[in-house]
Structure formats: structure tokens, C-alpha cells
Design a protein around this motif. Structure first.
Motif, PDB file in Angstrom:
ATOM      1  N   LEU A 164       0.365   2.121   5.105  1.00 57.17           N
ATOM      2  CA  LEU A 164      -0.829   1.527   4.496  1.00 57.17           C
ATOM      3  C   LEU A 164      -0.564   0.115   4.007  1.00 57.17           C
ATOM      4  CD1 LEU A 164      -2.254   4.493   2.374  1.00 57.17           C
ATOM      5  CD2 LEU A 164      -3.223   3.515   4.452  1.00 57.17           C
ATOM      6  N   HIS A 176      -7.225   1.311   6.590  1.00 54.55           N
ATOM      7  CA  HIS A 176      -6.232   1.657   5.575  1.00 54.55           C
ATOM      8  C   HIS A 176      -6.870   1.906   4.214  1.00 54.55           C
ATOM      9  CE1 HIS A 176      -6.370  -2.580   4.318  1.00 54.55           C
ATOM     10  NE2 HIS A 176      -6.197  -2.874   5.583  1.00 54.55           N
ATOM     11  N   ARG A 180      -6.156   5.215   2.127  1.00 58.54           N
ATOM     12  CA  ARG A 180      -5.656   5.143   0.755  1.00 58.54           C
ATOM     13  C   ARG A 180      -6.550   5.943  -0.185  1.00 58.54           C
ATOM     14  NH1 ARG A 180      -2.472   1.909  -2.511  1.00 58.54           N
ATOM     15  NH2 ARG A 180      -2.013   0.368  -0.902  1.00 58.54           N
TER      16      ARG A 180
END
Length: 198
Positions: A164, A176, A180
Motif C-alpha cells: 500500500l 490503495h 487501506r
């Protein structure tokens, strides 16, 4: 055999300045920009004087990694001993600055054998610490160790954070942010499950 030089207390401040400058260069420009000349210019030294403190650029990289890894090990120990260990671990592992530096160290280690050995040792120590704690607490999260062995959980947590941050730092459009957010929700749910079980 000659005894290694001992640094005087007055030189420690200069060594810290050198390491700080090298770390900032790694973060902003990448590991390849960490040269004697570049680091020395940042702190107002002549490049040959830098070699008084670090005879080779490999010595500088190893010292920088050791300083960073001492902090990382301390922070990881604190995270794993916290009331919400998975959450604290995820926060530490997905920290953009620390992980961006790790990415640079990994890239540099591909070309510098002395650094490769140091990176490998740090990785081994941290992974053993993570797995030892997971072995004790993962059932508190409802995670069957036969299905989710500690090695898998530790590798997944660290690997996802690394991927990430690598994408974020590089500005890649790889969703990403969604990954996350999903991982943050998963960790929060696991922590809630643990608090109900303990």
C-alpha cells in the motif's frame, strides 16, 4: 591489529546530523541519491570529512539502518504489548514515512551485500517477535492457528502495508485507498471481537 577509532562525544552530534541528512535524502530522492557529496553538502561538511565518520557509503547505510531498526523494534514491541495489538501493529506497519524508508532500504540492499545482511537480520528479529505474540493472542481474535498460522498473519500484515505504501509513495492508481480502508475496518472488527471475548 589496530583498535577501531572511538568517537568523541563531540562527534556524536555530527554523526546524528549525517544520519538525519542521509535519511531525508533517501525519503525525498531515493537511496541512489545518498552519496558522500550529497550528504556532506546538506550539513555543510566537506565530503572527505564525511569519510572520517563513515569510511564507506556502505558503512553509512548500515549505520542508518541500525539506527532506524532500533526504533522500529522498540515501536513494534510497544505495539504488540498494547491493549489493541493488531491495531497498533497495523498503524505502525502502514506508517508512510517508516515504510517508505523500508522500501528504499530494500532497494539499496539489492545492490549492497553488507546492507542485505543487515536487512535480513532485522526482518528475522521483527518477524520472530510478531509470530511469538500472535501465537499467544490470535485465538483471542477468533483466528484458528491451524487455518491462519502466525507466519501467514505476520507476512500478510507486513506485506499489505508495504504494498500500500509503495503504491501511495509512487502515486500509482491501484485502489490503495480502498484497500487501506478495508484493512482498517478488518483490524477494527478483530479488535472489537477480541474485546468481547476477553
Amino acid at each position: 591489529m589496530a583498535e577501531p577509532r572511538r568517537r568523541r562525544a563531540a562527534t556524536e552530534e555530527k554523526v546524528t546530523r549525517v544520519l538525519d541528512a542521509a535519511e531525508e535524502i533517501m525519503l525525498r530522492e531515493g537511496y541512489a541519491a545518498v552519496t558522500s557529496r550529497n550528504v556532506a553538502e546538506r550539513i555543510g561538511l566537506k565530503a572527505p570529512l564525511l569519510h572520517y565518520y563513515f569510511p564507506t557509503i556502505d558503512d553509512l547505510f548500515v549505520a542508518l539502518l541500525r539506527r532506524r531498526s532500533e526504533r522500529t523494534v522498540e515501536r513494534m514491541e510497544a505495539a504488540l504489548a498494547s491493549p489493541r495489538p493488531l491495531q497498533a501493529w497495523w498503524d505502525l506497519a502502514s506508517d508512510p514515512r517508516g515504510t517508505a524508508l523500508l522500501i528504499e532500504f530494500l532497494a539499496a540492499a539489492n545492490h549492497r551485500p553488507a546492507l542485505r545482511a543487515e536487512v535480513g537480520e532485522v526482518a528475522r528479529v521483527v518477524r520472530q517477535m510478531q509470530m511469538a505474540v500472535l501465537d499467544k493472542i490470535q485465538t483471542e481474535y477468533g483466528l484458528d492457528p491451524d487455518v491462519f498460522p502466525p507466519a501467514l498473519l505476520a507476512t500478510t500484515m507486513q506485506g499489505l502495508a508495504l504494498g500500500l505504501v509503495a503504491d501511495e509513495v509512487a502515486g500509482r492508481e491501484t485502489a490503495h485507498e480502498q484497500a487501506r480502508a478495508a484493512m482498517s475496518r478488518l483490524v477494527a472488527n478483530l479488535e472489537q471481537r477480541r474485546s468481547r471475548r476477553t
